[in-house]
Design an enzyme around this catalytic site. Sequence first.
Site, PDB file in Angstrom:
ATOM      1  N   THR A  22     -27.864 124.865 -79.038  1.00 37.12           N
ATOM      2  CA  THR A  22     -27.475 124.034 -77.902  1.00 37.12           C
ATOM      3  C   THR A  22     -26.122 124.486 -77.362  1.00 37.12           C
ATOM      4  OG1 THR A  22     -26.445 122.349 -79.310  1.00 37.12           O
ATOM      5  CG2 THR A  22     -28.773 122.043 -78.741  1.00 37.12           C
ATOM      6  N   GLY A  30     -25.963 116.762 -87.184  1.00 40.07           N
ATOM      7  CA  GLY A  30     -25.724 115.399 -87.636  1.00 40.07           C
ATOM      8  C   GLY A  30     -26.535 114.386 -86.865  1.00 40.07           C
ATOM      9  N   ASP A  31     -26.100 113.149 -86.974  1.00 35.77           N
ATOM     10  CA  ASP A  31     -26.810 112.046 -86.335  1.00 35.77           C
ATOM     11  C   ASP A  31     -26.837 112.173 -84.815  1.00 35.77           C
ATOM     12  OD1 ASP A  31     -27.371 110.868 -88.821  1.00 35.77           O
ATOM     13  OD2 ASP A  31     -25.453 109.809 -88.832  1.00 35.77           O
ATOM     14  N   GLY A  32     -25.793 112.742 -84.221  1.00 33.79           N
ATOM     15  CA  GLY A  32     -25.770 112.923 -82.763  1.00 33.79           C
ATOM     16  C   GLY A  32     -26.836 113.904 -82.308  1.00 33.79           C
ATOM     17  N   GLY A  50     -24.448 117.436 -90.592  1.00 37.63           N
ATOM     18  CA  GLY A  50     -23.396 116.717 -89.877  1.00 37.63           C
ATOM     19  C   GLY A  50     -22.310 116.230 -90.807  1.00 37.63           C
ATOM     20  N   THR A  51     -21.355 115.539 -90.235  1.00 37.25           N
ATOM     21  CA  THR A  51     -20.233 115.020 -90.999  1.00 37.25           C
ATOM     22  C   THR A  51     -20.679 113.873 -91.898  1.00 37.25           C
ATOM     23  OG1 THR A  51     -18.811 115.609 -89.159  1.00 37.25           O
ATOM     24  CG2 THR A  51     -17.889 114.142 -90.819  1.00 37.25           C
ATOM     25  N   GLY A  52     -21.380 112.896 -91.316  1.00 36.61           N
ATOM     26  CA  GLY A  52     -21.785 111.731 -92.093  1.00 36.61           C
ATOM     27  C   GLY A  52     -23.234 111.746 -92.527  1.00 36.61           C
TER      28      GLY A  52
END
Length: 136
Positions: free
Chosen positions: A46, A72-74, A109-111
């Site tokens: 992306t 990640g979640d995004g 991702g981070t989380g």
Amino acid sequence: SGRRRDFVFVVNPSGANGRTGKQWKQLLPFLHTRLADQCNICECITSGPSHAIDVTREAIKDGADAVIAVGGDGTLHEVVNGFFWKGSPVRALDRGPDHLTALGLIPLGTGSDFARTFGWSNDPRQAIDRIELNQN
């Protein structure tokens, strides 16, 4: 059928402050070792916000068997949104009305709250193992 399945990996290289792109490059040899003899692997990097939505829609229209969010979640959120257009599911153009595209996730991702909710580890190699098991 003897047709090789088409898997599209949607990668957000800037996720986790750029760590996702670096980890993805390190994961590619493992991914190819595990899946390349069983399916066609398409890597889509992306380029900015909302690009994963467009990439996902095109992949589904082109008949992808799975779209896998890498990040990640995004990133996962954008890929999930790409499965829909104006409130309706996006469909493959030439694969018939019964063709469905699966959603996958390699959490980098981070989380990674979504993966954690399912009790999945944040280990991307385990995620690739899950993809391999579910595609057989």
